[in-house]
Design an enzyme around this catalytic site. Structure first.
Site, mmCIF file in Angstrom:
data_model
loop_
_atom_site.group_PDB
_atom_site.id
_atom_site.type_symbol
_atom_site.label_atom_id
_atom_site.label_comp_id
_atom_site.label_asym_id
_atom_site.label_seq_id
_atom_site.Cartn_x
_atom_site.Cartn_y
_atom_site.Cartn_z
ATOM 1 N N GLU A 204 -4.185 8.329 -4.143
ATOM 2 C CA GLU A 204 -3.639 6.983 -3.896
ATOM 3 C C GLU A 204 -2.569 6.599 -4.896
ATOM 4 O OE1 GLU A 204 -6.425 3.802 -3.335
ATOM 5 O OE2 GLU A 204 -7.639 4.938 -1.926
ATOM 6 N N GLU A 393 -10.790 9.550 2.011
ATOM 7 C CA GLU A 393 -11.673 8.423 1.691
ATOM 8 C C GLU A 393 -11.774 7.523 2.896
ATOM 9 O OE1 GLU A 393 -10.934 5.932 -1.739
ATOM 10 O OE2 GLU A 393 -10.482 7.670 -3.010
HETATM 11 O O1 IFM Z 1 -12.974 2.869 -5.440
HETATM 12 C C1 IFM Z 1 -11.743 3.024 -4.828
HETATM 13 C C2 IFM Z 1 -11.189 4.403 -5.060
HETATM 14 O O2 IFM Z 1 -11.085 4.697 -6.413
HETATM 15 C C3 IFM Z 1 -9.817 4.536 -4.449
HETATM 16 N N1 IFM Z 1 -9.831 4.123 -3.063
HETATM 17 C C4 IFM Z 1 -10.461 2.877 -2.728
HETATM 18 C C5 IFM Z 1 -11.847 2.810 -3.340
HETATM 19 C C6 IFM Z 1 -12.516 1.472 -2.976
HETATM 20 O O3 IFM Z 1 -11.778 0.411 -3.490
#
Ligand code: IFM
Length: 487
Positions: A204, A393
């Protein structure tokens, strides 16, 4: 990201009789009384890979153990007012010492993969130069434990815990940091790719750049704009490209590498041909300084025009590096960035505003729009001809109050996940090349500026005792994996 405390868990202890003890405390015998057996795929394609994801600073703890150096998150968390509950990742869920138990949990779920991140300051306390062998030992132990459990490790090289020493030398504002990242990637690749065959470069970048360098709510807490911000964005994508090249040069042959980016996704409010095209156009522009330049090797005209004199400084060679060929693209997908409709006027789309009544999970930014699990990979496949996609994710925050029997009946998270998976299956049914899914997250953990108030795990962690207890959603996910289909 303020946390809503008003929502209540609505389950009491009434379901307790239906529960039975397992190695991890209570589990849901109402869901399944015997170990799941793998059935023929009826939902996702054969060979689809299921796993969970975590990140170093969020779960490891042990920040001052075995020679780890400080990271920008250690520094940031110490500054008053930065973290909502005043906490830090210093202990977190102690994955550093409890990784065996955590791997056993993954095995119980039937997970085939695990995405973890390597803490740069654990293996290079100063960011560059001398390696810390004890830091590498930890990842050796973790990887060996995973492999022994039949779980394939997927390593992420950077999930935001920049060595503090590099921040002091300019952090991501300095091109040297991108170069240091390339060196670090090369040394990790030569050490681990005998067993870790799949590597993600940066997790990210859109989040760590924008939240850490524009809004200042994440480490290092900067509020930049104009040319300085655009240069940070440029250095982040450059670092990704340098890491791709480093993994190719130093990793064992056949190591696969790609980004894990939270693609900003425009969703067509109504699925007409025009609106779908508009959503694709919007998605390309929304990701202009991130995925778009990584996949196309050029900044969009609209991005450069909007930046004007503040456009990043770059060379043609930078663009080649940034767009180095990747083996897969990881997409972190939670909520649509916007709903759009086609427009005859430039830029070809208009944003549809959300009603105040639009529902969201415990984190207000996590608005419900499960169809984004269809559109995000479909846009990536159509816009950039990506042939291998992982959902790196997807998951949800919930209030997660344990019932009187100690179990968290997180039906809201189950509902969120089920809907997302149904839309993801729509994508694979349509031939979008999604190869696997990593649920965020295995465990409750340090949720950055929210501290421990916001829980994303499918396994509950009692932070006072470190006791792990699978939530209802863990049983749900176990069933999904066993069926290879939404359950
Ligand atoms: O916890 C975070 C993660 O580190 C990166 N993506 C989003 C998740 C939830 O906010």
């Amino acid at each position: 990201m303020p946390f809503r405390l008003t929502r209540r868990a609505w389950m009491t202890g009434a379901g307790a009789a239906a529960l039975a003890a397992t190695a991890y405390g209570t589990a849901h015998t109402t869901v399944r009384t015997s170990p799941p057996t793998r059935r023929a795929a009826t939902g996702f394609p054969d060979g689809f890979r299921w796993g969970t994801a975590t990140s170093s600073y969020q779960v490891e703890g042990a920040t001052q153990v075995d020679g780890r150096g400080p990271s920008i998150w250690d520094t940031f968390a110490r500054e008053p007012g930065r973290i909502r509950d005043g906490s830090s990742g210093e202990t977190s869920v102690d994955h550093y010492h409890r990784y065996k138990e955590d791997v056993a949990l993954m095995k119980w779920m039937g997970a085939q993969t695990y995405r973890f991140s390597i803490a740069w300051p654990r293996v290079f306390p100063d960011g560059r130069g001398k390696a810390n062998p004890k830091g590498f030992d930890f990842y050796d132990r973790l990887v060996d434990e995973l492999l022994a459990a039949g779980i394939e490790p997927f390593a992420t090289l950077y999930h935001w815990d920049l060595p503090q020493t590099l921040q002091e030398r300019g952090g991501w504002e300095s091109r040297d940091t991108a170069e240091a990242f390339g060196d670090y990637a090369s040394r990790v690749a030569s050490k681990l790719t005998d067993r870790v065959r799949q590597v993600f470069t940066i997790n990210e970048m859109q989040t760590f750049v924008e939240q850490g360098h524009r809004s200042g709510v994440f480490a290092p807490g900067l509020k930049l704009d104009g040319a300085r911000l655009n240069q940070v964005r440029h250095h982040a994508v450059l670092a990704h490209g340098l890491a791709v090249q480093a993994v190719r040069a130093s990793g064992r042959r056949g190591t696969r590498v790609g980004p894990a980016e939270n693609i900003a996704t425009a969703v067509p409010a109504i699925e007409t041909v025009e609106n779908i095209r508009a959503a694709e156009l919007a998605t390309r522009e929304l990701n202009a300084p991130y995925l778009t330049v990584m996949m196309e090797g050029r900044y969009t005209d609209a991005y450069l025009a909007a930046a004007g004199a503040d456009a990043p400084r770059f060379t043609p060679q930078d663009l080649k590096t940034i767009s180095s060929k990747v083996d897969f693209v990881g997409l972190n997908v939670y909520a649509p960035s916007k709903y759009v409709l086609a427009s005859e006027a430039a830029p070809g789309f208009v944003e549809v505003p959300l009603q105040a009544s639009h529902p969201h999970m415990a984190s207000p930014w996590l608005t419900l729009g499960p169809e984004v699990l269809y559109w995000a990979p479909r846009h990536a496949a159509n816009l950039w001809k990506v042939k291998d996609i992982f959902i790196t994710e997807n998951g949800a925050s919930a209030t997660d109050e344990p019932a009187t029997d100690g179990t968290v009946y997180d039906v809201d998270r189950v509902m969120y996940l089920r809907n997302c998976l149904m839309h993801l299956q729509r994508a694979t049914d349509a031939g979008v090349p999604v190869r696997g899914y990593f649920l965020w997250s295995l465990l409750d953990n340090f949720e950055w500026a929210d501290g421990y108030a916001t829980r994303f795990g499918i396994v509950h962690v009692d932070y006072a005792t470190q006791k792990r207890t699978p939530k209802l959603s863990a049983s749900f996910y176990r069933e999904v994996i066993a069926r290879n289909a939404p359950a």
